[in-house]
Design an enzyme around this catalytic site. Sequence first.
Site, mmCIF file in Angstrom:
data_model
loop_
_atom_site.group_PDB
_atom_site.id
_atom_site.type_symbol
_atom_site.label_atom_id
_atom_site.label_comp_id
_atom_site.label_asym_id
_atom_site.label_seq_id
_atom_site.Cartn_x
_atom_site.Cartn_y
_atom_site.Cartn_z
ATOM 1 N N GLU A 165 -2.144 0.979 13.498
ATOM 2 C CA GLU A 165 -3.074 1.398 12.664
ATOM 3 C C GLU A 165 -4.189 1.009 13.458
ATOM 4 O O GLU A 165 -5.178 1.825 13.337
ATOM 5 C CB GLU A 165 -3.232 0.576 11.442
ATOM 6 C CG GLU A 165 -4.272 0.803 10.491
ATOM 7 C CD GLU A 165 -4.034 0.000 8.979
ATOM 8 O OE1 GLU A 165 -3.575 -0.987 9.132
ATOM 9 O OE2 GLU A 165 -5.033 0.665 8.309
ATOM 10 N N GLU A 219 0.900 -1.189 0.021
ATOM 11 C CA GLU A 219 -0.159 0.222 -0.077
ATOM 12 C C GLU A 219 0.792 1.191 0.119
ATOM 13 O O GLU A 219 1.204 1.847 -0.995
ATOM 14 C CB GLU A 219 -1.084 0.012 1.247
ATOM 15 C CG GLU A 219 -2.038 0.981 1.088
ATOM 16 C CD GLU A 219 -3.112 0.640 2.222
ATOM 17 O OE1 GLU A 219 -3.620 -0.419 2.380
ATOM 18 O OE2 GLU A 219 -3.865 1.726 2.430
HETATM 19 C C1 RAM Z 1 -6.373 2.129 5.038
HETATM 20 C C2 RAM Z 1 -5.554 2.706 5.936
HETATM 21 C C3 RAM Z 1 -5.427 4.306 5.635
HETATM 22 C C4 RAM Z 1 -6.779 4.780 5.666
HETATM 23 C C5 RAM Z 1 -7.568 4.165 4.566
HETATM 24 C C6 RAM Z 1 -8.960 4.697 4.588
HETATM 25 O O1 RAM Z 1 -5.939 1.867 3.717
HETATM 26 O O2 RAM Z 1 -5.901 2.506 7.183
HETATM 27 O O3 RAM Z 1 -4.847 4.711 6.826
HETATM 28 O O4 RAM Z 1 -6.798 6.374 5.533
HETATM 29 O O5 RAM Z 1 -7.820 2.919 4.906
#
Ligand code: RAM
Length: 971
Positions: A741, A470
């Site tokens: 996260e 990502e």
């Molecule tokens: C995931 C990650 C990222 C967030 C998006 C919406 O890819 O948690 O940090 O901003 O979702």
Amino acid sequence: MQDLKVVNISCEYKTNPLGIDVKKPRVSWQIESTQRGTKQLAYQYQVSLSETDFEQPLYDSGYTESEQSLHIEYTGPELESHKRYFNRVKVWNQDGLDSDWSDVAWWETAFLDQSEWQAQWITPNPSEIDQTPVFLLRKEVQLKKEIASARIYATAAGVYELSLNGEKVGEDLLAPGWTSYNKRIQYQTYDVTSQLTGSKNVIGVLLANGWYKGDLTWEDKRNIYGDKRGVTLQLHVRYQDGTEELILTDGTWKATTGPILYSELYHGETYDARLEQKGWDTIGFDDSNWKSTVVASEFPTNLVAQENNPTRVTETIFPQSVFITPAGDTVIDLGQNMVGRIRLKVEAPAGTKIVLKHAEVLDKDGNIYFGNLRSARQTVEYITKGEGMEEYAPIFTFQGFRYVKVEGYPLQNGKLPVENFVGEVIHTDMNKTGEFETSNPLVNKLQQNIVWGQRGNFVDLPTDCPQRDERLGWTGDAQVFIRTAMFNYQGGPFFTKWLRDLKADQFKDGGVPFVIPNVLPDGESSSTAWGDAAVICPWTVYLVNGDKRILAEQYESMKNWVEFIRRQGENEFLWNNGFQLGDWLALDAKENSYIGATARDLIATAFYAYSTRVLRDTAVVLEKAEDVRTYTELLGGIKQHFNLEFVSSTGRLTSQTQTAYVLSLVFDLVDGKVRDRAAFELNEHVLDNDYHLTTGFVGTPYLAFALSNNGYHETAVKLLLQDTYPSWIYSITKGATTIWEHWDSIKPDGSFWSDDMNSFNHYAYGAIGDWMYRVLAGIEMEESVPAYKRIRIQPRIGGTDFTYVSANFESMYGKIESSWNLTEEEVRLTVQIPVNTTAQVILPNANIENLQEDGRYINNVDGVLSITEAEGDVRLEVGSGTYQFIYPNEKGMKKIYTINTRLIDLLDNDQTKEILEKYSPGITRPNPTANLKVLSLKELASPGKAKIPHDGLEKLVKELNLVESVELNLS
Ligand code: RAM
């Protein structure tokens, strides 16, 4: 001795920047003086084409009466490309005393008009070359005369590294960085004067896929910007006799592939040292069997000079240990979840293959865990050539890791010689600006984790994560973290670049993509709190740095975002339609949902109001009177409709969530009694949850502000210090060295949240750092005078667990410090205020009579401009300087010790019961049904919660050895 000195001259945030394309560069300086209360009354600023001769300057501001010392725009004759401009400054202070001229600083222009770029883009002939390995390109260059100076300007579709005569050029990594390549691409400028010889030279280029055409996103998309790698480069040589020569990329360059068989940002690198072409970038190398290159026109056309600071190795980390996991893997532990690469040394027979697999954590059995990487392989392979000690570090990839599984490395006495491995930390090389420390080691660890989260995710752009497939520039994440980020590091160039990409990638209708640069497929969808980055980020850079130009540059983009929202749905004052990410990852989400319980239209309307307010304030700064009116009105309408739609007349919100109350408070959507009620309800929600938060990406950054600024500071501190799940400190009790996260990336039972989306290096929840600097330490600004020209030092002393909090921040004007220390007897506060700023210092629970500064009573202190007493505090106006305030702690500001879960758990065991019984006969446990996990002594002792006499409590706590001493403040 001259006590007035101009120092740290910078241009466009950088010291002596090489290769800028700004037509009117802005220069800033700092002033030093030991005399308190120093201000700049006037300045003189000169620009010259000579470093030593300012007799006939190109530009001379003359004596200019002005306090401005930041972002002075050059207004002299039009600049020319490829020239170095020297500048110097002198200033006068308020008494008319003048400084000496500063040391000479400079900036150097690159291409002020990109039509001057002459070199062609070249690419290795696709029909002749294998497209997977990293390309090597070379060109021999014959120079004929003595060289005075030489520059290389270069960029690539892909990521590249240059060498000259066998030596790497510069220290940059992953150049040209990632921009929205189809709209703009940065070129780099290198001073290669000392690397060239007056006769034959060789320019070498290594060229890999990078962001341009390598794997990106979880969908393994490739070739997003193009399906070929390319490079364009100009070598400008100036000879001693004044003549010039240009060497350009063209179809005469040769290309081949070499030892780097594979290199991808997510997946790692494979290097076969046996395939090295010795001397390939030096003179005399036989390139007759190399392939041709061709000129191609399909490459980016909008070339801009490097804006961001370069990406570099900024630190080396030595492994902490090496161990064998239960599964039998040999694993190195760096002791820190970091981003970068491993550099290794090895001596082994040719063809020995060493494999490094990088991961962030161990699972609960102690085995290395790769699950959360998803498809990112993070694998580096090195195959030896067998010629003695070899050294290698991958070039065109980076890994997010703390642990490295090592395979194939020849053991020594049955052991892995761990001294042959080091971690190299890689990120945008920004200036460090902030430090924060307290008497609580867990909070200090949290600060470190926040900083590491920032370092790991500031690899040229603000990313969500640095390890899985990502690593994208999620707008929401950047928006929530930017203010914290700007405390820790100077983010001016970093966010300037990224915001230009945001503007470039903004949809035609004003919507803002989820990620910048935008590489996601889902059409033109925008979400609240993500798209608002378009408004919040430029405003934050402006506030912190006083950078008006970024507001001017982004203004249309900011306005387009607000107008986009306005067009959504039927009511122009609400945003209640379309897709929303909501309070992402909040804990009140429904089972199997990422989206928290707070109504999405409430969040969207709240952010709509906030962005409209910031846009209005921006219009004020930019003096756009018409827009000021328009957006003031719009804001009024949104606020009114917010209340109609989401707030009962007595102040209950339709969404009964922490985040809903937080937003209504911090975005100023509720007033008067309704506001008081909202603050009360928020506090109750936190208490009902035993001092735990439930907020996600949207509510978390503002939660502690909403409490502290509305009468519930102690609750905010308890949330900060909470050590059971969910909380910031919880992750630390689980060994975190970065921010996670999810609040439960590792669950209390040691299992993981999921493989699916579980980054252990995600800065969003690190946004609490902003509150730590601004509220706990109390480094604040008057927003109407940005860049801390008017500082407010307002520390929150007492009523919490802390005995000291110390923070400093290198503002554009210079260092600001606020450090406080609390004992039973006295309060000490050290304050540093830079020259050319003033500060209001608010000393809580002080009184004028016995407030001293460095041994003097306060009404007789140099630098103190005014003294008032208000609401039990003493308020001072002070000028620049360092101050040591001391006053007796006579109003009983005391620590209130928080009893953590350990005590409550202990209350259940027999020994504790005995102790309890001893000190507090007939004691009852705190109401078990309330499931209270954390209580302050105050609460333990308050009626209805527990019946423990105060002295009993004190003895109890001492006996249990939870804290060194106990004081009670039950007032
Ligand atoms: C995931 C990650 C990222 C967030 C998006 C919406 O890819 O948690 O940090 O901003 O979702």
